[in-house]
Scaffold this motif. Structure first.
Motif, short mmCIF file in Angstrom:
data_model
loop_
_atom_site.label_atom_id
_atom_site.label_comp_id
_atom_site.label_asym_id
_atom_site.label_seq_id
_atom_site.Cartn_x
_atom_site.Cartn_y
_atom_site.Cartn_z
N CYS A 147 -33.66 27.11 -34.22
CA CYS A 147 -32.68 26.54 -33.31
C CYS A 147 -32.08 25.30 -33.97
N ASN B 35 -31.93 34.63 -26.20
CA ASN B 35 -31.71 33.25 -26.64
C ASN B 35 -32.85 32.36 -26.16
N ARG C 207 -28.13 26.63 -31.25
CA ARG C 207 -27.92 28.05 -31.51
C ARG C 207 -28.90 28.51 -32.58
N CYS D 228 -36.47 31.05 -33.82
CA CYS D 228 -35.72 31.90 -32.90
C CYS D 228 -35.46 33.23 -33.57
#
Length: 69
Positions: A65, A46, A53, A40
């Protein structure tokens, strides 16, 4: 399975292992700490699933993530 600090929830995780003497991660995943993870970008949109997260374990680690516990 990891011990949960949320005693009212049960969860499990299937993990693809990676690293020395193990097969490479599948397309779209990267190796971080002996596990294949979804990459990510903390500065981008996102791309992590609900309950996850964008996280970096240490400055030299990739952004992946990670469960949002």
């Amino acid at each position: 399975m990891h011990a949960s600090h949320l005693p009212d929830r049960i969860w499990s995780e299937c993990e693809l292992r990676c690293g020395k003497d193990l097969p490479p991660c599948l397309d779209g995943l990267i190796c971080d700490g002996w596990a294949c993870e979804q990459p990510c970008d903390p500065q981008g949109p996102n791309t992590c699933d609900d309950g996850y997260r964008c996280f970096q374990r240490r400055p030299s680690s990739p952004w992946v993530c990670h469960p949002d516990w």
